[in-house]
Write a protein that holds these residues in place. Structure first.
Motif, PDB file in Angstrom:
ATOM      1  N   LYS A 154     -15.519 -27.917  -6.846  1.00  0.00           N
ATOM      2  CA  LYS A 154     -15.098 -28.270  -5.482  1.00  0.00           C
ATOM      3  C   LYS A 154     -14.093 -27.243  -4.946  1.00  0.00           C
ATOM      4  O   LYS A 154     -14.197 -26.780  -3.804  1.00  0.00           O
ATOM      5  CB  LYS A 154     -14.496 -29.675  -5.454  1.00  0.00           C
ATOM      6  CG  LYS A 154     -15.494 -30.788  -5.695  1.00  0.00           C
ATOM      7  CD  LYS A 154     -14.789 -32.142  -5.737  1.00  0.00           C
ATOM      8  CE  LYS A 154     -15.764 -33.278  -6.021  1.00  0.00           C
ATOM      9  NZ  LYS A 154     -15.082 -34.590  -6.107  1.00  0.00           N
ATOM     10  N   LYS A 155     -13.114 -26.907  -5.769  1.00  0.00           N
ATOM     11  CA  LYS A 155     -12.124 -25.905  -5.359  1.00  0.00           C
ATOM     12  C   LYS A 155     -12.789 -24.559  -5.107  1.00  0.00           C
ATOM     13  O   LYS A 155     -12.424 -23.842  -4.166  1.00  0.00           O
ATOM     14  CB  LYS A 155     -11.049 -25.769  -6.441  1.00  0.00           C
ATOM     15  CG  LYS A 155     -10.151 -26.982  -6.604  1.00  0.00           C
ATOM     16  CD  LYS A 155      -9.176 -26.769  -7.757  1.00  0.00           C
ATOM     17  CE  LYS A 155      -8.320 -28.011  -7.985  1.00  0.00           C
ATOM     18  NZ  LYS A 155      -7.415 -27.854  -9.160  1.00  0.00           N
ATOM     19  N   TYR A 156     -13.779 -24.232  -5.934  1.00  0.00           N
ATOM     20  CA  TYR A 156     -14.427 -22.935  -5.804  1.00  0.00           C
ATOM     21  C   TYR A 156     -15.302 -22.874  -4.552  1.00  0.00           C
ATOM     22  O   TYR A 156     -15.445 -21.812  -3.938  1.00  0.00           O
ATOM     23  CB  TYR A 156     -15.257 -22.639  -7.052  1.00  0.00           C
ATOM     24  CG  TYR A 156     -15.473 -21.166  -7.287  1.00  0.00           C
ATOM     25  CD1 TYR A 156     -14.396 -20.288  -7.405  1.00  0.00           C
ATOM     26  CD2 TYR A 156     -16.760 -20.640  -7.385  1.00  0.00           C
ATOM     27  CE1 TYR A 156     -14.595 -18.931  -7.611  1.00  0.00           C
ATOM     28  CE2 TYR A 156     -16.971 -19.291  -7.596  1.00  0.00           C
ATOM     29  CZ  TYR A 156     -15.883 -18.433  -7.712  1.00  0.00           C
ATOM     30  OH  TYR A 156     -16.084 -17.093  -7.916  1.00  0.00           O
ATOM     31  N   LEU A 157     -15.889 -23.998  -4.169  1.00  0.00           N
ATOM     32  CA  LEU A 157     -16.649 -24.042  -2.921  1.00  0.00           C
ATOM     33  C   LEU A 157     -15.749 -23.661  -1.751  1.00  0.00           C
ATOM     34  O   LEU A 157     -16.116 -22.832  -0.909  1.00  0.00           O
ATOM     35  CB  LEU A 157     -17.232 -25.439  -2.702  1.00  0.00           C
ATOM     36  CG  LEU A 157     -17.876 -25.688  -1.328  1.00  0.00           C
ATOM     37  CD1 LEU A 157     -19.073 -24.755  -1.114  1.00  0.00           C
ATOM     38  CD2 LEU A 157     -18.300 -27.145  -1.185  1.00  0.00           C
ATOM     39  N   VAL A 158     -14.577 -24.253  -1.694  1.00  0.00           N
ATOM     40  CA  VAL A 158     -13.625 -23.936  -0.620  1.00  0.00           C
ATOM     41  C   VAL A 158     -13.213 -22.466  -0.699  1.00  0.00           C
ATOM     42  O   VAL A 158     -13.150 -21.763   0.318  1.00  0.00           O
ATOM     43  CB  VAL A 158     -12.386 -24.850  -0.695  1.00  0.00           C
ATOM     44  CG1 VAL A 158     -11.325 -24.410   0.306  1.00  0.00           C
ATOM     45  CG2 VAL A 158     -12.779 -26.307  -0.457  1.00  0.00           C
ATOM     46  N   LYS A 159     -12.969 -21.989  -1.909  1.00  0.00           N
ATOM     47  CA  LYS A 159     -12.540 -20.605  -2.097  1.00  0.00           C
ATOM     48  C   LYS A 159     -13.604 -19.620  -1.612  1.00  0.00           C
ATOM     49  O   LYS A 159     -13.304 -18.628  -0.918  1.00  0.00           O
ATOM     50  CB  LYS A 159     -12.242 -20.385  -3.582  1.00  0.00           C
ATOM     51  CG  LYS A 159     -11.519 -19.070  -3.889  1.00  0.00           C
ATOM     52  CD  LYS A 159     -12.472 -18.025  -4.418  1.00  0.00           C
ATOM     53  CE  LYS A 159     -11.679 -16.775  -4.847  1.00  0.00           C
ATOM     54  NZ  LYS A 159     -12.507 -15.555  -4.856  1.00  0.00           N
ATOM     55  N   LEU A 174     -14.612 -25.521   8.217  1.00  0.00           N
ATOM     56  CA  LEU A 174     -14.908 -24.096   8.362  1.00  0.00           C
ATOM     57  C   LEU A 174     -15.219 -23.768   9.823  1.00  0.00           C
ATOM     58  O   LEU A 174     -14.833 -22.707  10.325  1.00  0.00           O
ATOM     59  CB  LEU A 174     -16.084 -23.718   7.458  1.00  0.00           C
ATOM     60  CG  LEU A 174     -16.483 -22.241   7.404  1.00  0.00           C
ATOM     61  CD1 LEU A 174     -15.329 -21.376   6.910  1.00  0.00           C
ATOM     62  CD2 LEU A 174     -17.711 -22.056   6.503  1.00  0.00           C
ATOM     63  N   ASP A 175     -15.895 -24.679  10.518  1.00  0.00           N
ATOM     64  CA  ASP A 175     -16.164 -24.490  11.948  1.00  0.00           C
ATOM     65  C   ASP A 175     -14.864 -24.338  12.740  1.00  0.00           C
ATOM     66  O   ASP A 175     -14.757 -23.475  13.621  1.00  0.00           O
ATOM     67  CB  ASP A 175     -16.937 -25.687  12.506  1.00  0.00           C
ATOM     68  CG  ASP A 175     -18.423 -25.663  12.179  1.00  0.00           C
ATOM     69  OD1 ASP A 175     -18.900 -24.654  11.631  1.00  0.00           O
ATOM     70  OD2 ASP A 175     -19.096 -26.671  12.468  1.00  0.00           O
ATOM     71  N   LEU A 176     -13.897 -25.203  12.450  1.00  0.00           N
ATOM     72  CA  LEU A 176     -12.611 -25.119  13.149  1.00  0.00           C
ATOM     73  C   LEU A 176     -11.969 -23.758  12.934  1.00  0.00           C
ATOM     74  O   LEU A 176     -11.465 -23.130  13.876  1.00  0.00           O
ATOM     75  CB  LEU A 176     -11.656 -26.216  12.656  1.00  0.00           C
ATOM     76  CG  LEU A 176     -12.041 -27.673  12.889  1.00  0.00           C
ATOM     77  CD1 LEU A 176     -10.934 -28.583  12.348  1.00  0.00           C
ATOM     78  CD2 LEU A 176     -12.266 -27.956  14.365  1.00  0.00           C
ATOM     79  N   PHE A 193      -8.128 -22.273   4.981  1.00  0.00           N
ATOM     80  CA  PHE A 193      -8.628 -21.063   5.642  1.00  0.00           C
ATOM     81  C   PHE A 193      -7.566 -20.292   6.420  1.00  0.00           C
ATOM     82  O   PHE A 193      -7.894 -19.339   7.122  1.00  0.00           O
ATOM     83  CB  PHE A 193      -9.792 -21.433   6.571  1.00  0.00           C
ATOM     84  CG  PHE A 193     -10.915 -22.160   5.880  1.00  0.00           C
ATOM     85  CD1 PHE A 193     -11.577 -21.569   4.813  1.00  0.00           C
ATOM     86  CD2 PHE A 193     -11.293 -23.437   6.270  1.00  0.00           C
ATOM     87  CE1 PHE A 193     -12.607 -22.232   4.153  1.00  0.00           C
ATOM     88  CE2 PHE A 193     -12.320 -24.115   5.629  1.00  0.00           C
ATOM     89  CZ  PHE A 193     -12.982 -23.507   4.561  1.00  0.00           C
ATOM     90  N   ASP A 194      -6.322 -20.732   6.305  1.00  0.00           N
ATOM     91  CA  ASP A 194      -5.195 -20.067   6.966  1.00  0.00           C
ATOM     92  C   ASP A 194      -5.374 -19.993   8.482  1.00  0.00           C
ATOM     93  O   ASP A 194      -4.995 -19.018   9.125  1.00  0.00           O
ATOM     94  CB  ASP A 194      -4.984 -18.657   6.388  1.00  0.00           C
ATOM     95  CG  ASP A 194      -3.571 -18.134   6.680  1.00  0.00           C
ATOM     96  OD1 ASP A 194      -2.663 -18.955   6.841  1.00  0.00           O
ATOM     97  OD2 ASP A 194      -3.407 -16.895   6.761  1.00  0.00           O
TER      98      ASP A 194
END
Length: 391
Positions: free
Chosen positions: A5-10, A225-227, A265-266
């Motif tokens: 899960k963490k890696y998906l976000v990364k 991710l869209d945001l 995503f900063d």
């Protein structure tokens, strides 16, 4: 969150930043594919994997699945793009003002536009243009597959088009979302008959759209991710967004979501550090609750929202025979609006529709209703939704 899960976000962050990265050998890439696929993000993740110097560490089966999804996304992008241009041309020619929103616009903000998968094309028109739009589309080979309520669904060459006269319908949590977005066409600038929503207004809508899915079965990583992609590419007045979310009644919720967006995503702003549960919620249930979601608990949580005591018999009875106020907000039954005397016919049609189109979903949603585990989960979710300002 577990490592996958963490890696998906990364990897989504690496994609957004167009960064080439060495892949982590400790990750189960078969599991990562299943998770990415459930979030409609396998094309995004593959965009990073295929450029990794050590991509050979990904087992062949998982790599092929990622690759297939990526090329399917490219194929779909091309088809949908052709339909978008055809729709715009038809509406321009016939002087129908229209606005593409959500994925039809956001995909252009992604570093690899083809990787931003969308299930359908969303287009907004004035209510008074709906009959003319219907006539034009049907004449040009679009099949009308749903004509109830504020959204008419059309299909052509496997592409679904949703023609909206409202961008939000019905409740979103305890907010006043529908009423606050009735003037969407007035918040757009037009070049001829094709318009673009004001950035801040559209961004507030995207936050509300996340709340809508959150309140039902789940809003996944792609919507966050869209945001981030939107904020990267457009100038957004966050003060105007904040005022709009306050008007809607979702200001606290939006601050939680923007805090997640900032961490992942900063982009956005970190309003709170108390986002761990929200991160887990976003990652755990897939794009729209299609992964490991206890749907019976959602049904019972909605009962609790209305102050009702849940029980196996009464909850199933109310689910089978909802009142007029609920039925009129269901798109495929909205013919009942203004005609409460048709409630019996609406119940029958709803039963038929669910049996034909949502049999497995209904089975899962009702299987564990009334169990102690489901009741406990529903109560905890209710408390959580209240905590983050969704209710």
């Amino acid at each position: 969150m577990n490592n996958e899960k963490k890696y998906l976000v990364k990897l989504c962050r690496d994609f957004l930043n167009s960064e080439k990265t060495d892949l982590d050998e400790s990750i189960d890439y078969s599991m990562l594919f299943e998770l990415s696929n459930a979030h409609n993000l396998s094309a995004v993740v593959f965009s990073v994997i295929k450029n990794a110097p050590n991509k050979s560490i990904v087992n062949n089966e998982a790599y092929k699945k990622f690759e297939d999804d990526f090329y399917n996304a490219i194929f779909r992008y091309s088809f949908q793009g052709s339909v978008i241009e055809e729709l715009s041309s038809l509406f321009e020619k016939n002087e129908i003002k229209h606005i593409f929103f959500k994925g039809a616009q956001i995909r252009d903000y992604y570093p690899v536009s083809e990787a931003r998968v969308m299930g359908d094309i969303d287009i907004l028109i004035y209510p008074e243009s709906r009959d003319r739009a219907k006539e034009i589309l049907v004449e040009n080979g679009y099949e009308l597959v749903n004509s109830n309520g504020p959204v008419y669904d059309y299909k052509k060459n496997g592409v679904t088009v949703e023609v909206h006269t409202k961008i939000i319908s019905g409740k979103v949590g305890s907010s006043n979302a529908e009423g606050c977005f009735l003037d969407a066409m007035e918040h757009a600038s037009f070049d001829g008959y094709r318009g673009k929503l004001d950035n801040s207004y559209h961004f507030a809508y995207l936050l509300t759209h996340i709340a809508h899915h959150f309140w039902f079965y789940g809003a996944g990583v792609k919507l966050i991710l869209d945001l981030a992609a939107f904020l990267r590419e457009e100038n957004v007045d966050m003060n105007a967004v904040s005022e709009k979310m306050k008007e809607i009644g979702l200001e606290d919720f939006s601050k939680v979501i923007l805090s997640v967006c900032k961490k992942w995503f900063d982009e956005g702003e970190a309003y709170t550090d108390n986002i761990k549960t929200t991160e887990e919620f976003l990652v755990s249930f897939g794009a729209f609750g299609n992964l490991n979601r206890n749907k019976a608990a959602v049904v019972e949580r909605k009962e609790l929202e209305e102050g009702k005591e849940t029980s196996r018999f009464m909850t199933k009875l109310r689910l089978a025979f909802p009142p007029y106020e609920k039925l009129k907000n269901i798109p495929y039954i909205s013919f009942i609006e203004g005609r409460p005397y048709l409630i019996g016919a609406a119940w029958i049609y709803r039963f038929y529709y669910n049996f034909k189109n949502r049999r497995n979903f209904v089975k899962k949603a009702t299987k564990t209703i009334g169990s102690e585990q489901t009741k406990d989960f529903a109560k905890k979710e209710l408390d959580y939704f209240e905590e983050i300002g969704l209710l």
